[in-house]
Scaffold this active site. Structure first.
Site, mmCIF file in Angstrom:
data_model
loop_
_atom_site.group_PDB
_atom_site.id
_atom_site.type_symbol
_atom_site.label_atom_id
_atom_site.label_comp_id
_atom_site.label_asym_id
_atom_site.label_seq_id
_atom_site.Cartn_x
_atom_site.Cartn_y
_atom_site.Cartn_z
ATOM 1 N N ASN A 32 0.851 -1.187 0.000
ATOM 2 C CA ASN A 32 0.000 0.000 0.000
ATOM 3 C C ASN A 32 0.898 1.253 0.000
ATOM 4 O OD1 ASN A 32 -2.229 1.905 1.856
ATOM 5 N ND2 ASN A 32 -2.747 0.987 -0.073
ATOM 6 N N HIS A 34 2.976 4.567 -0.425
ATOM 7 C CA HIS A 34 2.694 5.997 -0.552
ATOM 8 C C HIS A 34 4.015 6.737 -0.699
ATOM 9 C CE1 HIS A 34 3.945 6.065 3.610
ATOM 10 N NE2 HIS A 34 2.967 5.252 3.953
ATOM 11 N N HIS A 37 7.035 5.684 1.407
ATOM 12 C CA HIS A 37 7.790 4.502 0.948
ATOM 13 C C HIS A 37 8.664 4.863 -0.252
ATOM 14 C CE1 HIS A 37 4.090 2.420 2.659
ATOM 15 N NE2 HIS A 37 5.064 1.826 3.306
ATOM 16 N N GLN A 61 3.073 -9.654 13.375
ATOM 17 C CA GLN A 61 3.207 -8.376 14.093
ATOM 18 C C GLN A 61 1.855 -7.739 14.385
ATOM 19 O OE1 GLN A 61 5.602 -6.678 10.683
ATOM 20 N NE2 GLN A 61 4.582 -4.797 11.290
ATOM 21 N N GLY A 147 11.711 4.223 7.751
ATOM 22 C CA GLY A 147 11.197 5.566 7.996
ATOM 23 C C GLY A 147 11.239 5.917 9.474
ATOM 24 N N GLU A 148 11.497 7.192 9.753
ATOM 25 C CA GLU A 148 11.503 7.665 11.156
ATOM 26 C C GLU A 148 10.088 7.762 11.719
ATOM 27 O OE1 GLU A 148 13.824 11.266 11.161
ATOM 28 O OE2 GLU A 148 15.660 10.164 10.721
ATOM 29 N N LYS A 149 9.099 7.693 10.871
ATOM 30 C CA LYS A 149 7.701 7.723 11.336
ATOM 31 C C LYS A 149 7.474 6.634 12.398
ATOM 32 C CE LYS A 149 3.038 7.313 10.841
ATOM 33 N NZ LYS A 149 2.836 5.906 10.848
ATOM 34 N N MET A 184 2.489 10.593 6.572
ATOM 35 C CA MET A 184 1.934 9.618 5.627
ATOM 36 C C MET A 184 1.947 8.227 6.249
ATOM 37 S SD MET A 184 2.693 10.681 1.855
ATOM 38 C CE MET A 184 2.405 12.379 1.345
ATOM 39 N N SER A 186 -0.144 4.133 5.668
ATOM 40 C CA SER A 186 -1.158 3.329 4.972
ATOM 41 C C SER A 186 -2.475 3.376 5.740
ATOM 42 C CB SER A 186 -0.691 1.885 4.851
ATOM 43 O OG SER A 186 0.496 1.864 4.093
HETATM 44 O O1 PAF Z 1 7.202 -0.796 8.807
HETATM 45 C C1 PAF Z 1 6.680 -1.758 8.226
HETATM 46 O O2 PAF Z 1 6.057 -1.623 7.160
HETATM 47 C C2 PAF Z 1 6.808 -3.150 8.817
HETATM 48 O O3 PAF Z 1 6.766 -3.124 10.192
HETATM 49 C C3 PAF Z 1 8.056 -3.913 8.306
HETATM 50 C C4 PAF Z 1 9.336 -3.229 8.733
HETATM 51 C C5 PAF Z 1 8.016 -4.027 6.796
HETATM 52 C C6 PAF Z 1 8.076 -5.326 8.898
HETATM 53 O O4 PAF Z 1 6.952 -6.053 8.538
#
Ligand code: PAF
Length: 282
Positions: A32, A34, A37, A61, A147-149, A184, A186
């Site tokens: 997804n 944006h 990414h 996760q 990303g630092e987000k 930003m 997802s």
């Molecule tokens: O930040 C993410 O999109 C996820 O946590 C990652 C690092 C791809 C691990 O699944």
């Protein structure tokens, strides 16, 4: 751009690149895609000969009752975006490819994964650390971009790489924001138009706290309380608003110099996170 779903085929391709002396950058994602990414990918392209992006919505996760089944899956559009910016390979494994057996091993990073999002989402960072460790072992990149987000995630991954001597350099990339300040994500796609209008107040609360910290007149605990109250008034249900030391994410004291303010809050059913870094001169 090569689209690869199995580990063996990816390793074969990577072997060819390495034999040719090419360096490899890696951008792990859950798809997804944006502009945030794409910024990671652009940084990766500038720093290596080849760029691999993974798209994998990692089930381990997500906790019970979280948005794993709802999480937006937009593979076709994602591939088109990556193709347009000349990514070399996209790795899109199935869950069976990543977790073929009931595996007995997990990577768990203590301390930095225990508070903030770790407290609100038990097991989340074990899932992240384990899948990122697996992806690093599959891709064996020279550099990986985050990303630092997701500041706590970045801290967890840095600790994992240092502790396990993983031969990869982690590069952090500043958060990309909408023009009204909303980071930003997802998950922004879950917001109703009304919630989307309120959402930038999350960043506003961080900016206000940053000014107050630099001003040095208010105790950090009071800043946290004030900003939580502000968010409640704006229709959020704050999970935490924490002024922390950047290096270990523990509560900052008034004499600390390198600070990060972390916030997580729900608006409707959507949980948003954000952060801002503050350097304080003493
Ligand atoms: O930040 C993410 O999109 C996820 O946590 C990652 C690092 C791809 C691990 O699944």
């Amino acid at each position: 751009m090569k689209c690869i779903t199995d580990i063996k085929a990816l390793r074969e391709l990577l072997k060819q690149w390495r034999r040719a002396g090419e360096s490899i950058a890696f951008v792990p994602t859950m798809g997804n895609l944006h502009a945030g990414h794409l910024q990671l990918v652009n940084r990766a392209k500038a720093q290596a000969d080849r760029v691999v992006v993974s798209i994998f919505v990692n089930p381990t996760q997500f906790g019970v009752g979280e948005d794993f089944s709802l999480y937006p899956r937009t593979e076709q559009a994602d591939q088109e975006k990556l193709q347009a910016i000349f990514v070399d390979a996209v790795f899109m494994p199935s869950t069976e490819e990543m977790y073929p057996v009931n595996e007995l091993t997990k990577v768990s990073v203590s301390q930095v994964s225990e508070n903030h999002c770790g407290a609100a989402r038990p097991g989340h960072f074990d899932g992240v650390a384990t899948v990122v460790c697996k992806l690093f072992n599959i891709v064996q990149p020279d550099k990986a971009f985050f990303g630092e987000k997701d500041f706590q995630q970045l801290t967890v991954i840095n600790a994992m790489v240092a502790d396990l001597n993983l031969p990869v350099e982690i590069i952090s990339v500043p958060t990309v924001r909408e023009s009204d300040g909303l980071a930003m994500s997802s998950r922004n796609g879950y917001l109703t138009p009304e919630q989307r209008e309120q959402a930038p107040q999350l960043y506003q609360s961080l900016c206000t706290a940053k000014v107050l910290i630099r001003d040095k007149k208010t105790a950090y605990i009071d800043i946290e309380k004030q900003q939580k109250k502000f968010l409640e008034e704006q229709g959020f249900r704050p999970d935490y608003f924490s002024i922390c030391r950047r290096y270990d994410l523990q509560t900052a004291g008034q004499d600390d110099s390198e600070i990060v303010i972390l916030v997580a809050a729900k608006i409707g059913k959507t949980r948003l996170i954000d952060n801002i870094q503050v350097d304080v001169e003493h």
